[in-house]
Motif scaffolding. Sequence first.
Motif, mmCIF file in Angstrom:
data_model
loop_
_atom_site.group_PDB
_atom_site.id
_atom_site.type_symbol
_atom_site.label_atom_id
_atom_site.label_comp_id
_atom_site.label_asym_id
_atom_site.label_seq_id
_atom_site.Cartn_x
_atom_site.Cartn_y
_atom_site.Cartn_z
ATOM 1 N N TRP A 381 11.049 38.493 39.022
ATOM 2 C CA TRP A 381 9.580 38.644 39.254
ATOM 3 C C TRP A 381 9.747 40.102 39.970
ATOM 4 O O TRP A 381 9.812 40.236 41.063
ATOM 5 C CB TRP A 381 9.163 37.796 40.428
ATOM 6 C CG TRP A 381 8.725 36.557 39.607
ATOM 7 C CD1 TRP A 381 9.462 35.559 39.178
ATOM 8 C CD2 TRP A 381 7.431 36.324 39.434
ATOM 9 N NE1 TRP A 381 8.846 34.672 38.746
ATOM 10 C CE2 TRP A 381 7.295 34.870 38.812
ATOM 11 C CE3 TRP A 381 6.164 36.764 39.713
ATOM 12 C CZ2 TRP A 381 6.347 34.260 38.393
ATOM 13 C CZ3 TRP A 381 4.961 35.936 39.325
ATOM 14 C CH2 TRP A 381 5.182 34.967 38.601
ATOM 15 N N ASN A 412 11.852 30.771 39.368
ATOM 16 C CA ASN A 412 10.775 31.059 39.822
ATOM 17 C C ASN A 412 10.543 30.908 41.334
ATOM 18 O O ASN A 412 10.671 30.061 41.816
ATOM 19 C CB ASN A 412 9.549 30.414 39.159
ATOM 20 C CG ASN A 412 8.013 30.932 39.482
ATOM 21 O OD1 ASN A 412 7.876 31.555 40.329
ATOM 22 N ND2 ASN A 412 7.324 31.103 38.529
ATOM 23 N N LYS A 414 7.912 31.065 43.436
ATOM 24 C CA LYS A 414 6.851 30.346 43.649
ATOM 25 C C LYS A 414 6.414 30.510 45.191
ATOM 26 O O LYS A 414 6.129 31.669 45.340
ATOM 27 C CB LYS A 414 7.065 28.820 43.559
ATOM 28 C CG LYS A 414 7.188 28.263 42.195
ATOM 29 C CD LYS A 414 7.610 27.197 41.987
ATOM 30 C CE LYS A 414 7.613 26.502 40.422
ATOM 31 N NZ LYS A 414 7.974 25.177 40.124
ATOM 32 N N ASP A 415 6.513 29.645 45.990
ATOM 33 C CA ASP A 415 5.685 30.037 47.435
ATOM 34 C C ASP A 415 6.871 30.830 48.249
ATOM 35 O O ASP A 415 6.426 31.107 49.278
ATOM 36 C CB ASP A 415 5.696 28.596 48.194
ATOM 37 C CG ASP A 415 4.376 27.845 47.668
ATOM 38 O OD1 ASP A 415 3.577 28.716 46.843
ATOM 39 O OD2 ASP A 415 4.115 26.770 47.830
ATOM 40 N N PRO A 461 -1.747 32.062 38.177
ATOM 41 C CA PRO A 461 -0.514 31.203 38.936
ATOM 42 C C PRO A 461 0.024 32.291 40.050
ATOM 43 O O PRO A 461 0.443 31.510 41.134
ATOM 44 C CB PRO A 461 0.387 30.995 37.833
ATOM 45 C CG PRO A 461 -0.335 30.910 36.669
ATOM 46 C CD PRO A 461 -1.549 32.130 36.773
ATOM 47 N N MET A 465 0.780 32.316 44.559
ATOM 48 C CA MET A 465 1.815 32.937 45.212
ATOM 49 C C MET A 465 1.587 33.817 46.086
ATOM 50 O O MET A 465 2.367 34.123 47.190
ATOM 51 C CB MET A 465 2.831 33.615 44.130
ATOM 52 C CG MET A 465 3.250 32.275 43.191
ATOM 53 S SD MET A 465 4.236 33.014 41.624
ATOM 54 C CE MET A 465 5.597 33.522 42.582
ATOM 55 N N SER A 470 -3.849 27.220 46.678
ATOM 56 C CA SER A 470 -3.331 26.651 45.391
ATOM 57 C C SER A 470 -4.257 26.576 44.333
ATOM 58 O O SER A 470 -5.721 26.450 44.699
ATOM 59 C CB SER A 470 -3.236 25.212 45.712
ATOM 60 O OG SER A 470 -2.687 24.535 44.447
#
Length: 834
Positions: A381, A412, A414-415, A461, A465, A470
């Motif tokens: 990323w 990934n 993600k958060d 998506p 992040m 959400s």
Amino acid sequence: MNHTDRGWMYRRLQNGYMNDEFINGVEEFMVFALSHVECLSAGKVRCPCNHKKCQNKVFLDDNIVKAHLSRYGFVPNYYNWHLHGEEYIRPNFPNTNPDVPSSSRSQNRSWESENIHVDHIFLSHDQEYLLANQNLGHEFSTEYQEEGPSQYVDPNIEPVETPNNYVKGLYDLIKSAEKEIWDGNPHGHSLLSVLARLLKMKHEHNMSERNFDDMCQLMSELCPANNHMPPSFYWTKKLIKDLGLPVEKIDVCSNNCMIYWGTDSDLTECKICEHPRYKPSRRRGSQTPNKQTPYKIMYYFPITPRLQRLYASTATASHMRWHHDHHSDPETMTHPSDSLAWRHFDETHPWFAAEIRNVRLGLSTDGFQPFGQTGHQYSSWPVILTPYNLPPWMCMKDEVMFLSVIAPGPSNPKDKLDVFLQPLIAELQQLWYDGVATYDIHSQTNFTLRASLLWTISDFPAYAMLSGWSTAGKQACPHCMSDSEAFTLVHSGKTSWFDNHRKFLPIDHQLRRKKNMFIRGRRVLYPAPPTKTGDELLSELDNYGFLPAYDVDSESRNREICQLAKCGWRRRSILWELPYWRTNLIRHNLDVMHIEKNVFDNVFNTIMNILGRTKDNAKSRADLVEMRIRPELHPNVSTGRHPKASYSLERSAREVLCRWLKDVRFSDGYASNMSRCVDMNKLRMFGMKSHDCHVFMQRLIPVAFKELLPREVWEALTELSLFFADLTARNLKQSDIMRLHEQIPVILCKLEKIFPPSFFDCMEHLCVHLPYEARIAGPVQFRWMYPVERFLRRLKSTVRNKARVEGSICNAYLVSEASIFCEHYFGDSIQTRQ
């Protein structure tokens, strides 16, 4: 002081040096001018120098005024300082200025031939910024440093101030380009010019290091014996290392819990999961200490020196003020600087807007799979920053898109993406509060550069992040939030936004009162929910008690809040730590590129009745029965067969469409060869890229389906096609945006009368918010993912060592920066990127 005693004002030089009487007189003048507050403007002094741009017409800092007076002297016959607080008295003195002849002002060029030694007390005392680990004394430029630092002077710009040490070092490196590749070279090629062209070829053609080494060895053999050609890419990097920009390697917890940075840089295990920082040593029983290897490393590229180079280069410095200097129709937006968000930021922070050279940035991120779809699952990323000060033809180009962070894989984040953004947010805070001393080569002045983040750009998506909201479930819409009326279909089991758009219609629209055309028995008489401000969102997060992802107790605390509150928030984004973030009118952009592609896929696959992809299947027909709408599409009870829908094409019509697409041609550079995507056996399209969908959606739908679909279906799809075409125009008029804002809910309601409820997922619903964002933030081409996707594609192609993905990207990016450096600083003398 008596006016008759001011003859020193025009006796600036004595034997080529500054006259002491003039120096003392300037100091007295500045004390006098600063003591009259009524004559100051924002703490700045009216400059009385004889420069054609000043002459008591502009207000500058006191140090700059001193420098101007030492360089150009006073404006003629200004014995009476009436513009600086002194009572006006008509002077009776003749012009005794030896530096200024009595002829026209345009002939005042005597300073060009003077050997002036400017006293240091007249120069700006801004703090000079030095890059960390920036070694300017390597062997490549030693012979020039012995002569003293050189100053790059544009012959078309009259010098005002001397560059700071960092910029002087860059200009010293430019002077070192005069070193020939071998002594007596008749072609005049310098060593640096040759290396620059080689780096250009490596960067443009993705050349391997082995190929580069072979080329260097061949060129060394072809040159005379006394050549200075480096033998390999390793030595080339050592010679041009000062052309590059700094990068920091930061150790990361194996589970992405934290980074070993700042106060945590000395820890040896994760403070959250207690996972060790370093891999265990493989050398057992050895007496020599072994180098400790971390489990995971992230790369951080500081943004400050990269912004400084934009102002140190003559190729970009003058364009960095385009956002302020350009003039456009007030009703037309051609650039983000014309938008309401930009103007609101200037009104909210006037001290920031007062310096037009301050930089506005956009942040974007997306993940990519470096090994392809069939390889090992790996997600990397990159985080990219782009400045919006530049004009439209330069903004969002690869050369001015700066890689800032590489969040390592293989998983990934993600958060946990906020964990990797900590160094970037800290630097942005420093650039906001303190700024950094920067030299502007265009005006040849030093100033304090500051920067701010306008918004983020990402797909849906990644939106979650970056924002902490959400983007899945019934509250996926970040505009409607908890006011969303999405529901779950009984048989399909999917979330549907069917009949969620009548509330955006005018309050007196007739469709609001229809009971049996949408959800049976439902009328919509209430308005659409208002968009929440940054203060309201921040207050909501504080009331819930969400913590940022890098906090020690964030994971358990945030999970507990989500279970109790059942809200769409998942955490507090690290971007809220920016002091101005809550004041922005728009913080995160919906990506029009992906929304348009997903809408097109749903439309095309449903019309073509593609098996497994159409939204019209047995479960969607069962949902129609459950909802008691569209009886003409209900399955036949006796036979169990589904009646043909008006929006679905027969096989013969699909053959006609596929043959037409097989023969369609576009102008060179307008679109790809779409015929390669046609499958005549299965009568479908495959492998279409986002831009293929973009072209089909906006240009082909009105033509392709005109003779194949019923009129009411074709008209609704054509209106949707024209909506995207108008929305993505390069120039947006306020009247057109308001028209789109009124049309899109009507278009969606027309589609709701045609397609089944399973057709309307979150992507179709987000279309209703796109005109609002365009009205706030300006043209779409500065806020969608097309430039980012192209940038990521170049990064993906640079992965050579698949065991060190991020390291390969880092090395290739630094080579790219060196190549762009040569293009900007050497111009036509070195042919680099085309």
